[in-house]
Design an enzyme around this catalytic site. Sequence first.
Site, mmCIF file in Angstrom:
data_model
loop_
_atom_site.group_PDB
_atom_site.id
_atom_site.type_symbol
_atom_site.label_atom_id
_atom_site.label_comp_id
_atom_site.label_asym_id
_atom_site.label_seq_id
_atom_site.Cartn_x
_atom_site.Cartn_y
_atom_site.Cartn_z
ATOM 1 N N ASP A 87 -10.707 -10.613 4.198
ATOM 2 C CA ASP A 87 -11.041 -12.013 4.513
ATOM 3 C C ASP A 87 -12.121 -12.020 5.589
ATOM 4 O O ASP A 87 -12.466 -10.982 6.126
ATOM 5 C CB ASP A 87 -9.785 -12.766 5.006
ATOM 6 C CG ASP A 87 -9.160 -12.102 6.228
ATOM 7 O OD1 ASP A 87 -8.195 -11.345 6.045
ATOM 8 O OD2 ASP A 87 -9.669 -12.293 7.344
ATOM 9 N N GLU A 117 0.828 -1.193 0.000
ATOM 10 C CA GLU A 117 0.000 0.000 0.000
ATOM 11 C C GLU A 117 0.864 1.245 0.000
ATOM 12 O O GLU A 117 0.583 2.223 -0.686
ATOM 13 C CB GLU A 117 -0.878 -0.017 1.241
ATOM 14 C CG GLU A 117 -2.242 0.535 0.972
ATOM 15 C CD GLU A 117 -3.169 0.168 2.094
ATOM 16 O OE1 GLU A 117 -4.207 -0.418 1.798
ATOM 17 O OE2 GLU A 117 -2.850 0.445 3.244
ATOM 18 N N GLY A 129 -9.948 -8.431 8.801
ATOM 19 C CA GLY A 129 -10.828 -9.597 8.662
ATOM 20 C C GLY A 129 -12.207 -9.253 9.225
ATOM 21 O O GLY A 129 -12.312 -8.661 10.300
ATOM 22 N N MET A 176 -4.477 -5.853 13.424
ATOM 23 C CA MET A 176 -3.404 -6.024 14.404
ATOM 24 C C MET A 176 -2.689 -4.728 14.808
ATOM 25 O O MET A 176 -1.648 -4.790 15.449
ATOM 26 C CB MET A 176 -2.383 -7.051 13.858
ATOM 27 C CG MET A 176 -3.027 -8.409 13.594
ATOM 28 S SD MET A 176 -1.922 -9.637 12.870
ATOM 29 C CE MET A 176 -0.737 -9.869 14.167
ATOM 30 N N GLU A 177 -3.217 -3.583 14.405
ATOM 31 C CA GLU A 177 -2.495 -2.330 14.690
ATOM 32 C C GLU A 177 -3.363 -1.168 15.158
ATOM 33 O O GLU A 177 -2.915 -0.327 15.970
ATOM 34 C CB GLU A 177 -1.741 -1.841 13.428
ATOM 35 C CG GLU A 177 -0.671 -2.752 12.895
ATOM 36 C CD GLU A 177 -1.211 -3.869 12.012
ATOM 37 O OE1 GLU A 177 -2.372 -3.736 11.527
ATOM 38 O OE2 GLU A 177 -0.514 -4.874 11.804
ATOM 39 N N ILE A 231 -6.599 -13.702 13.095
ATOM 40 C CA ILE A 231 -7.793 -14.481 13.448
ATOM 41 C C ILE A 231 -8.227 -15.314 12.237
ATOM 42 O O ILE A 231 -8.448 -14.769 11.159
ATOM 43 C CB ILE A 231 -8.953 -13.544 13.878
ATOM 44 C CG1 ILE A 231 -8.504 -12.585 14.989
ATOM 45 C CG2 ILE A 231 -10.175 -14.356 14.290
ATOM 46 C CD1 ILE A 231 -8.143 -13.210 16.307
HETATM 47 N N1 ADE Z 1 -5.774 -8.437 8.921
HETATM 48 C C1 ADE Z 1 -6.431 -8.893 7.841
HETATM 49 N N2 ADE Z 1 -7.121 -10.011 8.131
HETATM 50 C C2 ADE Z 1 -6.893 -10.273 9.442
HETATM 51 C C3 ADE Z 1 -7.320 -11.293 10.318
HETATM 52 N N3 ADE Z 1 -8.104 -12.280 9.892
HETATM 53 N N4 ADE Z 1 -6.875 -11.261 11.606
HETATM 54 C C4 ADE Z 1 -6.077 -10.259 12.022
HETATM 55 N N5 ADE Z 1 -5.642 -9.268 11.230
HETATM 56 C C5 ADE Z 1 -6.049 -9.275 9.948
#
Ligand code: ADE
Length: 244
Positions: free
Chosen positions: A213, A11, A77, A189-190, A168
């Site tokens: 996802d 990105e 996600g 995660m951030e 996850i």
């Molecule tokens: N970033 C993108 N998909 C994710 C997921 N399933 N878990 C944690 N961070 C993510």
Amino acid sequence: MIGIISAMQEEIQALLNQLQNVATTKKGMRTYYKGTLFNKNVVLVFSRWGKVASAATTTQLINDFNVDEIIFTGVAGAITTNLNIGDVVIGKKLYQHDMDASPLFDQFEIPILNKKFIETKNSTALINATKLFLNTFSNYINIAKAEEFNILNPKIIHGDIASGDQFISSIEKIKQLNANLPTAVCVEMEGAAVAQICYEYSVPFSIIRIISDNANNNATIDFPKFANSIASNYALGILKNYFA
Ligand code: ADE
């Protein structure tokens, strides 16, 4: 000066391709790219992954570049069934889903701050920029590629985000998150770590997360494919409208 932090090198690359008058600073294994993006003064940086890495990147960005706003972009996600791959979440409240200092504090409470979540700045302008992007989607996104992910009519949600140092990828974990944080619509995660640092330094913070996802058994397949081929152009399109 606007700080743009992205959770993906891809990105940063799409934004870097448009950055003018670039000056580069390297510190702490991070590269900060200062320049003009769509006529705005910005600094771009890759957060690296996880809460510690992204908090450190944010602190450096605030201290060294005197930013008066930070925008985070990346993928997430979905943990609610009404979100599909390709939809966009503009964050409202950011929770650290793995913060648990109980019984000293309530679950999710950030010690000392006395808060269970951090709120973003008013996101009306970012929401409008995203809506415009989605209405002109084919100007930025290769439609054949989008169809590979069944992205037909992507939508925007203004909702809560849960961050933690875990990727996850199971229904059981989603159920647990839904039970504990019922308003959270996606996981990453951030975001909450960056939000906490921005709060502590009084820097307005916004976040764009594109669903890559469904945080289920397919997540490890969908996430990298989507991140590489599609997500970066979302950030580009949304920021172009936001800065216009
Ligand atoms: N970033 C993108 N998909 C994710 C997921 N399933 N878990 C944690 N961070 C993510």
